[in-house]
Design a protein around this motif. Structure first.
Motif, PDB file in Angstrom:
ATOM      1  N   GLN A  12       0.815  -1.212  -0.032  1.00  0.00           N
ATOM      2  CA  GLN A  12       0.156  -0.061  -0.135  1.00  0.00           C
ATOM      3  C   GLN A  12       0.928   1.219  -0.047  1.00  0.00           C
ATOM      4  O   GLN A  12       0.485   2.300  -0.666  1.00  0.00           O
ATOM      5  CB  GLN A  12      -0.724   0.056   1.042  1.00  0.00           C
ATOM      6  N   THR A  13       1.954   1.466   0.779  1.00  0.00           N
ATOM      7  CA  THR A  13       3.007   2.431   0.920  1.00  0.00           C
ATOM      8  C   THR A  13       3.362   2.693  -0.499  1.00  0.00           C
ATOM      9  O   THR A  13       3.609   3.739  -0.960  1.00  0.00           O
ATOM     10  CB  THR A  13       3.926   2.059   1.822  1.00  0.00           C
ATOM     11  N   LEU A  14       4.067   1.538  -1.161  1.00  0.00           N
ATOM     12  CA  LEU A  14       4.436   1.591  -2.473  1.00  0.00           C
ATOM     13  C   LEU A  14       3.445   2.213  -3.505  1.00  0.00           C
ATOM     14  O   LEU A  14       3.872   2.902  -4.314  1.00  0.00           O
ATOM     15  CB  LEU A  14       4.931   0.247  -3.062  1.00  0.00           C
ATOM     16  N   LEU A  15       2.213   1.786  -3.299  1.00  0.00           N
ATOM     17  CA  LEU A  15       1.384   2.310  -4.298  1.00  0.00           C
ATOM     18  C   LEU A  15       1.101   3.865  -3.931  1.00  0.00           C
ATOM     19  O   LEU A  15       0.754   4.394  -5.079  1.00  0.00           O
ATOM     20  CB  LEU A  15       0.013   1.528  -4.042  1.00  0.00           C
ATOM     21  N   ALA A  16       1.016   4.230  -2.889  1.00  0.00           N
ATOM     22  CA  ALA A  16       0.817   5.573  -2.585  1.00  0.00           C
ATOM     23  C   ALA A  16       2.156   6.489  -3.204  1.00  0.00           C
ATOM     24  O   ALA A  16       2.080   7.627  -3.522  1.00  0.00           O
ATOM     25  CB  ALA A  16       0.494   5.865  -1.180  1.00  0.00           C
ATOM     26  N   GLU A  17       3.252   5.918  -2.946  1.00  0.00           N
ATOM     27  CA  GLU A  17       4.607   6.801  -3.161  1.00  0.00           C
ATOM     28  C   GLU A  17       4.989   6.505  -4.633  1.00  0.00           C
ATOM     29  O   GLU A  17       6.015   7.215  -5.018  1.00  0.00           O
ATOM     30  CB  GLU A  17       5.697   6.267  -2.275  1.00  0.00           C
ATOM     31  N   LYS A  18       4.341   5.774  -5.389  1.00  0.00           N
ATOM     32  CA  LYS A  18       5.027   5.333  -6.986  1.00  0.00           C
ATOM     33  C   LYS A  18       5.375   6.750  -7.524  1.00  0.00           C
ATOM     34  O   LYS A  18       6.200   6.661  -8.478  1.00  0.00           O
ATOM     35  CB  LYS A  18       4.020   4.346  -7.441  1.00  0.00           C
TER      36      LYS A  18
END
Length: 261
Positions: A71-77
């Motif tokens: 989820q963090t990666l998805l938000a920071e992509k």
């Protein structure tokens, strides 16, 4: 299953005709009842149940960690370079692989749960088998079945149950719970109690040492995996921070150049 039951029934019918003059003596043991009354087995089973709960919590914690990372990666992509995104995806994939391997090590066909259950049951089963052989010969039984096995017992008279007799024989070397009041209590063991044999004592000690060594090895392996995971995480965070700072500096420089023009 059906073939096995049919074979046993056929054997009983043939034996009945062969031994018709003196009568066929048949008995059975309830392995589940015996295990429930062996205190060391019951206590070890409770300890194993606590371990299982701990393992399940660890796995659930790792699943949540992997989910949060996704989820963090998805938000920071949108803020990350392709290189950072690829590195982060590899990190998540590696953690997921470790989690699945840990799950297999604990709950797989050859995992700790299955192996520890076998180690708990096997010594008692061996002893039950040995005592059943003695009782069968001493009491002149023709057949002795295990009620807990996969042979279907459509009917069984309590007077044919020798589980209590076997349990009393086992009590010479194992701590047994107080016997329950039942039809089993009519059986009495007339032999004098004997101290634990040296061979059995050595076997019990070896089993405990093997369990301790296996548990220690698993914990050391787990600790090493956690250490490597933390090192990779710190390295990633440091690289991410550096790249973000470089990106911010580049954006600032570009903005300043535009302002100067």
């Amino acid at each position: 299953m059906k073939t096995k039951v049919l074979l046993i029934l056929t054997t009983l019918l043939l034996s009945t005709s062969i031994f018709a003059q003196r009568g066929v003596r048949v008995a059975y043991v309830d392995m589940e009842y015996i295990l429930e009354n062996v205190e060391e087995y019951r206590e070890a089973t409770e300890q194993l149940a606590s371990k299982v709960e701990k393992w399940k919590l660890e796995i659930e914690g790792e699943k949540k960690q992997i989910y949060d990372m996704r989820q963090t990666l998805l938000a920071e992509k949108v803020l990350l370079t392709n290189e950072l995104i690829e590195e982060r995806e590899e990190e998540i994939a590696l953690l997921e692989k470790e989690m699945l391997q840990y799950q297999q090590d604990r709950f797989g066909p050859q995992g700790d749960l299955v192996m520890q259950k076998l180690r708990l049951v096997q010594p008692i089963q061996d002893q039950v088998f040995s005592e059943v052989q003695k009782i069968g010969k001493n009491k002149n039984y023709d057949f002795i079945f295990d009620k807990s096995a996969d042979v279907v017992m459509l009917y069984a008279e309590k007077r044919n149950d020798i589980s209590e007799l076997v349990l009393r024989a086992i009590s010479r070397t194992r701590k047994i719970s107080a016997p329950k009041k039942s039809a089993r209590s009519r059986f009495e063991d007339e032999e004098e109690e004997k101290p634990i044999t040296e061979a059995l004592r050595i076997r019990q000690e070896q089993a405990k040492e093997a369990d301790a060594a296996r548990a220690k090895s698993a914990e050391e392996k787990r600790a090493e995996q956690l250490k490597l995971r933390e090192e990779r995480k710190k390295a990633y965070e440091a690289r991410r921070k550096k790249l973000l700072e470089e990106k911010a500096a580049k954006q600032k420089k570009t903005k300043e150049e535009k302002d100067d023009n």
